[in-house]
Design an enzyme around this catalytic site. Structure first.
Site, PDB file in Angstrom:
ATOM      1  CE  LYS A 222      27.479  13.509 -13.295  1.00 36.98           C
ATOM      2  NZ  LYS A 222      26.722  14.724 -12.837  1.00 36.98           N
ATOM      3  N   GLY A 223      24.805   8.255 -12.704  1.00 35.00           N
ATOM      4  CA  GLY A 223      24.093   7.194 -13.421  1.00 35.00           C
ATOM      5  C   GLY A 223      22.799   7.676 -14.070  1.00 35.00           C
ATOM      6  N   GLY A 224      22.241   8.767 -13.514  1.00 32.16           N
ATOM      7  CA  GLY A 224      20.940   9.252 -13.972  1.00 32.16           C
ATOM      8  C   GLY A 224      19.970   9.293 -12.794  1.00 32.16           C
TER       9      GLY A 224
ATOM     10  NE  ARG B 248      26.166   7.864 -18.329  1.00 31.69           N
ATOM     11  CZ  ARG B 248      26.357   9.166 -18.214  1.00 31.69           C
ATOM     12  NH1 ARG B 248      26.391   9.730 -17.025  1.00 31.69           N
ATOM     13  NH2 ARG B 248      26.527   9.908 -19.279  1.00 31.69           N
TER      14      ARG B 248
ATOM     15  CB  SER C 270      29.702  11.281 -16.587  1.00 32.40           C
ATOM     16  OG  SER C 270      28.787  12.089 -15.916  1.00 32.40           O
TER      17      SER C 270
ATOM     18  N   GLY D 185      23.987  16.324 -18.301  1.00 32.41           N
ATOM     19  CA  GLY D 185      24.116  16.336 -19.753  1.00 32.41           C
ATOM     20  C   GLY D 185      25.216  17.262 -20.229  1.00 32.41           C
ATOM     21  NE  ARG D 186      29.070  19.905 -15.469  1.00 35.17           N
ATOM     22  CZ  ARG D 186      28.796  19.362 -14.294  1.00 35.17           C
ATOM     23  NH1 ARG D 186      28.770  18.040 -14.155  1.00 35.17           N
ATOM     24  NH2 ARG D 186      28.563  20.117 -13.246  1.00 35.17           N
TER      25      ARG D 186
END
Ligand SMILES: Nc1ncnc2c1ncn2[C@@H]1O[C@H](COP(=O)(O)OS(=O)(=O)O)[C@@H](OP(=O)(O)O)[C@H]1O
EC number: 2.8.2.-
Length: 351
Positions: free
Chosen positions: A108-110, A189, A197, A315-316
């Site tokens: 979930k960091g990108g 993140r 997230s 991007g939830r």
């Protein structure tokens, strides 16, 4: 004078030349029957065990034949596991190589954004799916891992991403044993946002799980955080980093700011390209901000050449969390964050 049989009737066995001819006709007939049956089986039955035994409509036969050409396999046997991320199609030039760079984390960091952005570079070829080789699939061996990879030319770099590697104890040693030169990319993140997230994602799949607050604390009034909960544990970056530093020098690990990746994707990707030793090809020109998505998107994706944003799972809208819990978590992560900034020599400003 021709000899007659003792009974006076014609001889019971036909003369030799006509016997051979009859034999040949029989063999040819049997062969043509077998061929027809084989073709029928290949076209109609092999692709789908449930196919009716009736004649194949021509379109279906053609489709089945095409499928067979694309995925050769033996009838009656389970298909071999399809190489993840590799679409069937005309053979591409190049060789399947082990990755020279791996996006090892964090969940979930990108990580998806980094992979999708970097693969636009002509000198990069990326595996689209997460192979989970160094955690779940290590027993399958390096040749299995290599077989999943896209083909690359000598000048190109193979990249894969599996965010769970960062928190897998054995991953640093295993990657080192594959190649001590592997370049590692870690997208980090704010650990509090990352945890929310992570939780939001789990909740979307399992709506019955306890609340975020319930899972976060072992004892909320005492402020005792449950570090055995993965969503919390992953964010203790300084702890996990120590395992990597036992095998790789810091110079071989590049940290991407998950926050800057959203506000300045070109800037962050510029640094990734420098780290990989490739020309800065991906620039501002490659991105546009999609207001509906609320994120930067690619003007031209690697796969279709069309504008592309990441999928719905990126991007939830996050679950609302009690601000007091967020404050407690900030306090919890502070010492880990400070240690992390000191170790990597970079301040990510998560305060
Ligand atoms: N350009 C762009 N588009 C969409 N999303 C972006 C982008 N850049 C970064 N992000 C952030 O990526 C977060 C998901 O991280 P990962 O891709 O590492 O997730 S995963 O571990 O692979 O599930 C995802 O987290 P959430 O917003 O919490 O869903 C995004 O914030």
């Amino acid at each position: 004078m021709a000899r007659r049989a003792p009974s006076g009737r014609a001889p019971a066995v036909a003369p030799a030349p006509s016997r051979r001819l009859a034999g040949r006709v029989l063999v040819l007939f049997t062969l043509s029957l077998s061929c027809s049956y084989l073709c029928y089986s290949l076209l109609c039955c092999c692709g789908s065990p449930a196919a009716p035994r009736a004649r194949c409509p021509p379109a279906r036969a053609a489709a089945a034949a095409k499928k067979l050409l694309q995925q050769p396999r033996a009838c009656g046997r389970a298909p071999p596991a399809p190489p993840a991320g590799s679409a069937p199609g005309p053979a591409r030039p190049g060789t399947k190589r082990l990755p020279r760079a791996i996006v090892v984390g964090v969940k979930k960091g990108g990580t998806r954004a980094v992979l999708e952005f970097i693969r636009v570079h002509p000198e990069v070829r990326a595996l689209g799916t997460e192979p989970h080789f160094f955690d779940r699939n290590y027993h399958r061996g390096l040749e299995w891992y290599r077989s999943l990879m896209p083909r690359t030319l000598d000048s190109q770099i193979t990249v894969e991403k599996t965010p769970s590697y960062f928190v897998t104890k054995e991953a640093p040693r295993r990657i080192f044993n594959m190649s001590r030169d592997t370049k590692l990319i870690v997208v980090v993140r704010n650990p509090v946002t990352r945890a929310i997230s992570d939780y939001t994602q789990t909740l979307s799949k399992k709506p019955d799980i306890p609340t975020f607050e319930g899972l976060t604390f072992r004892n909320r009034s005492l402020g005792l955080v449950d570090t055995s909960w993965n969503a919390i544990r992953i964010g203790m970056y300084a702890v996990h980093l120590q395992s990597w530093l036992q095998y790789f020098p810091l110079s071989q690990i590049h940290f991407v700011s998950g926050e800057k990746l959203i506000t300045d994707p070109a800037g962050e990707m510029g640094k990734v390209q420098d780290f990989l030793g490739i020309k800065r090809v991906i620039t501002d020109k490659h991105f546009y901000f999609n207001k509906t998505k609320g994120f930067p998107c690619l003007k031209k994706s690697e796969s279709s050449g069309l504008p592309r944003c990441l999928g719905k799972s990126k991007g939830r809208t996050h679950v609302q969390i009690d601000p007091e819990v967020i404050e407690q978590l900030r306090d919890f992560y502070r010492p880990y964050n400070i240690k992390f900034y000191e170790t990597v020599g970079q301040d990510f400003r998560w305060e």
